[in-house]
Write an enzyme that holds these catalytic residues in place. Sequence first.
Site, PDB file in Angstrom:
ATOM      1  N   GLU A   1      44.849  31.831  40.758  1.00  0.00           N
ATOM      2  CA  GLU A   1      44.546  33.245  40.919  1.00  0.00           C
ATOM      3  C   GLU A   1      45.229  33.838  42.154  1.00  0.00           C
ATOM      4  O   GLU A   1      45.707  34.969  42.121  1.00  0.00           O
ATOM      5  CB  GLU A   1      43.030  33.467  40.979  1.00  0.00           C
ATOM      6  CG  GLU A   1      42.337  33.268  39.646  1.00  0.00           C
ATOM      7  CD  GLU A   1      42.855  34.212  38.568  1.00  0.00           C
ATOM      8  OE1 GLU A   1      43.311  35.335  38.897  1.00  0.00           O
ATOM      9  OE2 GLU A   1      42.824  33.832  37.385  1.00  0.00           O
TER      10      GLU A   1
ATOM     11  N   TYR B   1      38.322  41.307  42.260  1.00  0.00           N
ATOM     12  CA  TYR B   1      39.003  40.731  41.103  1.00  0.00           C
ATOM     13  C   TYR B   1      39.030  39.208  41.182  1.00  0.00           C
ATOM     14  O   TYR B   1      38.674  38.511  40.225  1.00  0.00           O
ATOM     15  CB  TYR B   1      40.437  41.257  40.944  1.00  0.00           C
ATOM     16  CG  TYR B   1      41.199  40.362  40.014  1.00  0.00           C
ATOM     17  CD1 TYR B   1      40.976  40.432  38.637  1.00  0.00           C
ATOM     18  CD2 TYR B   1      42.035  39.357  40.493  1.00  0.00           C
ATOM     19  CE1 TYR B   1      41.591  39.548  37.764  1.00  0.00           C
ATOM     20  CE2 TYR B   1      42.651  38.465  39.644  1.00  0.00           C
ATOM     21  CZ  TYR B   1      42.423  38.566  38.275  1.00  0.00           C
ATOM     22  OH  TYR B   1      43.012  37.669  37.428  1.00  0.00           O
TER      23      TYR B   1
ATOM     24  N   ASP C   1      42.265  42.821  35.804  1.00  0.00           N
ATOM     25  CA  ASP C   1      43.617  42.738  36.336  1.00  0.00           C
ATOM     26  C   ASP C   1      44.471  43.788  35.633  1.00  0.00           C
ATOM     27  O   ASP C   1      43.996  44.555  34.791  1.00  0.00           O
ATOM     28  CB  ASP C   1      44.179  41.323  36.187  1.00  0.00           C
ATOM     29  CG  ASP C   1      44.804  41.060  34.829  1.00  0.00           C
ATOM     30  OD1 ASP C   1      44.367  41.682  33.830  1.00  0.00           O
ATOM     31  OD2 ASP C   1      45.721  40.228  34.743  1.00  0.00           O
TER      32      ASP C   1
END
Length: 293
Positions: free
Chosen positions: A40, A123, A141
């Site tokens: 990520e 996020y 996203d």
Amino acid sequence: MDAPPTSALHDPVLAWYDEHARELPWREPAATPWSVMVSEFMLQQTPVVRVLPVHAAWLERWPTPADLAVEATGEAVRMWGRLGYPRRALRLHAAATAIVDRHGGEVPASYDDLLALPGVGDYTASAIASFAFGQRHVVLDTNVRRVLARAVSGVEAPAPAVTRAEREVATALLPDDPATAATWAVATMELGALVCTARRPACDACPVADLCAWRGAGFPAYAGPPRRGQAWAGTDRQCRGRILALARDADSVHAAQVEAAWPDAEQRERCLAGLVADRLLTRITPGRWALPG
């Protein structure tokens, strides 16, 4: 065409993902939460194809947060290679250190605990909690936002920043079952990456083309605030990247090497000062720099 009922999108998108999902190391059943977390950080503004080899090398060298935490920050920057935005490497190192200090070396499952880590925003915390621990969170996203903007809101692209209305749409779409919600999050992300792309959406391959509000409205062009492209050639980002590349490949870099890599003296000095201020470089002696030890 009105927006489709939210539940109508679930089955076709989930079925499409079950058939078309890419095999990625951080999606494997045996993938650790640390693998998901590393991915990520690396995938922010960076394509999967560039992340894959760096992710593999990173996990081979540092298979746990504790393995990274004991290394110098400069080694994280070196291993980051040419992924770009190298401050992400420093943030990931800081997060690994915090995980060791606060959570016994294990990536925490709690959204709040994740959010409290250095370099982790909404996020990233939502993505890790969803993809590593199968929890129910809204994961927004760029790809997910574009899919929902088109399929539900009937516009070509979302606003530059996440809006309250956009989050409400995403929340309403989230399946109740946590495991299904986690799959829904990655499925919509994959749909945006492979089919509902920004420039050339492959509507003929889309599992919800017949439900898409944007398609039903005749594909109206984006009418929101201007969306800025990211320049590269001649920018400070390019200059900083060249200087860091020199530092990654050697124990230290000298002023003559930096000058040869970037002839504009004013910009070169500005970028050197910025790299030192950002703790991506250390000034060893006048005219000599290295990655932080």
